[in-house]
Design a protein around this motif. Structure first.
Motif, PDB file in Angstrom:
ATOM      1  N   GLY A 111      -7.610  21.291  58.392  1.00  0.00           N
ATOM      2  CA  GLY A 111      -6.682  21.626  59.457  1.00  0.00           C
ATOM      3  C   GLY A 111      -5.361  22.142  58.907  1.00  0.00           C
ATOM      4  O   GLY A 111      -4.982  21.859  57.771  1.00  0.00           O
ATOM      5  N   HIS A 150      -2.537  29.281  54.927  1.00  0.00           N
ATOM      6  CA  HIS A 150      -3.586  29.455  55.940  1.00  0.00           C
ATOM      7  C   HIS A 150      -4.899  29.889  55.296  1.00  0.00           C
ATOM      8  O   HIS A 150      -5.980  29.513  55.761  1.00  0.00           O
ATOM      9  N   PHE A 190      -1.329  22.640  60.555  1.00  0.00           N
ATOM     10  CA  PHE A 190      -0.417  22.606  61.693  1.00  0.00           C
ATOM     11  C   PHE A 190       0.587  23.738  61.510  1.00  0.00           C
ATOM     12  O   PHE A 190       1.334  23.761  60.523  1.00  0.00           O
ATOM     13  N   ASN A 232      -2.970  16.863  68.746  1.00  0.00           N
ATOM     14  CA  ASN A 232      -4.128  17.443  68.085  1.00  0.00           C
ATOM     15  C   ASN A 232      -5.051  16.378  67.505  1.00  0.00           C
ATOM     16  O   ASN A 232      -6.272  16.510  67.565  1.00  0.00           O
ATOM     17  N   VAL A 280      -4.757  17.707  56.685  1.00  0.00           N
ATOM     18  CA  VAL A 280      -4.051  18.672  57.534  1.00  0.00           C
ATOM     19  C   VAL A 280      -2.859  19.173  56.733  1.00  0.00           C
ATOM     20  O   VAL A 280      -2.038  18.373  56.265  1.00  0.00           O
ATOM     21  N   LEU A 305       1.595  17.333  66.908  1.00  0.00           N
ATOM     22  CA  LEU A 305       0.650  16.942  65.862  1.00  0.00           C
ATOM     23  C   LEU A 305      -0.240  15.803  66.356  1.00  0.00           C
ATOM     24  O   LEU A 305      -1.466  15.824  66.200  1.00  0.00           O
ATOM     25  N   MET A 350      -6.348  22.075  65.450  1.00  0.00           N
ATOM     26  CA  MET A 350      -6.452  21.952  64.005  1.00  0.00           C
ATOM     27  C   MET A 350      -7.889  21.822  63.529  1.00  0.00           C
ATOM     28  O   MET A 350      -8.153  21.801  62.340  1.00  0.00           O
TER      29      MET A 350
END
Length: 284
Positions: free
Chosen positions: A214, A205, A216, A259, A180, A256, A57
């Motif tokens: 970040g 994205h 996920f 990361n 995130v 998660l 991430m």
């Protein structure tokens, strides 16, 4: 950390009030509680990263620096019903509580708070209305923002949704928090709306890349469970065809958390971005 040594020390204190056992005793209590909540209903089915590894991430400088320095950490899990925990059999099995348990196991001496700010049925418009009061005012070090699925199911304008996500991310960053984003789930309900889902994934994205936050890839992770690992949807999604079950939430939280832990390791090593997470097989 030697649990046996710490247990012996706390036992020698006799019948003293737990509130007076000091930092070490409280840390042991947190570890025991975390271990209990992670007792595995799911140990027969390991949680695997996607084949070929999963893109990290990126660095999370605020939360990672605090964890590395053993300072108190506040994480806000912000989102809709899959953050709230719809589909789990108990609150302790929703993803924010699973994530809290994992981080407390990894950093037993740290004071880690994970606040669940999930509310079923919401997406960007409703979440923006409570962003300040329920998220920013909590002064979090990290905000994990899950959204997008309800926008797809409700056929909301993706352009307007994108503007709200950008605005929200900007406000969270301006308040000094890491961010995130968590994209939509891969499930029968989203598979039935491929065009809307594809647009939402691309939009989220793009926002993450523009703001250097970040993301996920929940959609790709769950797609790997179904297509790569040949797991039936019923293995990780409840009967409504949308929400995850206990196993799904647990594996999501595990990946998660992995990361976040990698980001702490990167901060300690002085690197700017953690190395790509390698494929691995491990039980929850």
């Amino acid at each position: 950390m030697s649990a046996h040594a710490e247990d012996s020390q706390s036992g020698a204190q006799g019948q003293s009030d737990p509130a007076q056992r000091g930092v070490a005793g409280k840390a042991i209590d947190r570890v025991k509680e975390a271990a209990k909540t992670a007792t595995d209903i799911l140990s027969r089915v390991p949680c695997r990263t996607p084949k070929g590894g999963m893109k990290a991430m990126g660095t999370l400088p605020h939360v990672a620096s605090k964890l590395a320095a053993h300072q108190p950490v506040v994480i806000v899990a912000f989102g809709s019903s899959s953050t709230q925990g719809h589909g789990s059999t108990s609150p302790e099995f929703n993803y924010p509580n699973r994530l809290a348990a994992q981080l407390r196991r990894a950093y037993p001496g740290a004071d880690i708070t994970v606040l669940n700010r999930g509310k079923g049925g919401e997406d960007a418009p409703e979440m923006m209305a409570r962003l300040q009061a329920e998220v920013i005012n909590s002064k979090p070090d990290l905000v994990i923002w899950q959204l997008g699925t309800n926008a797809v199911l409700r056929n909301l304008d993706p352009t307007e949704t994108g503007k709200m996500i950008e605005d929200g991310v900007g406000r969270i960053q301006a308040a000094g928090s890491d961010v995130v984003l968590v994209d939509p789930q891969y499930s029968p309900a989203t598979v039935e709306k491929p065009e809307g889902t594809s647009k939402m994934l691309a939009l989220m994205h793009k926002v993450a890349a523009l703001h250097k936050v970040g993301i996920f890839p929940r959609f790709e992770v769950m797609k790997e469970w179904h297509e790569g690992q040949q797991m039936a949807f019923s293995s990780f999604v409840i009967a409504d065809g949308l929400h995850m079950n206990d196993w799904g939430y647990a594996c999501f939280a595990q990946l998660l958390g992995d990361n976040i832990i990698k980001s702490v390791g990167a901060i300690k090593m002085g690197t700017n971005e953690p190395a790509q997470q390698q494929a691995q097989q491990r039980p929850l």
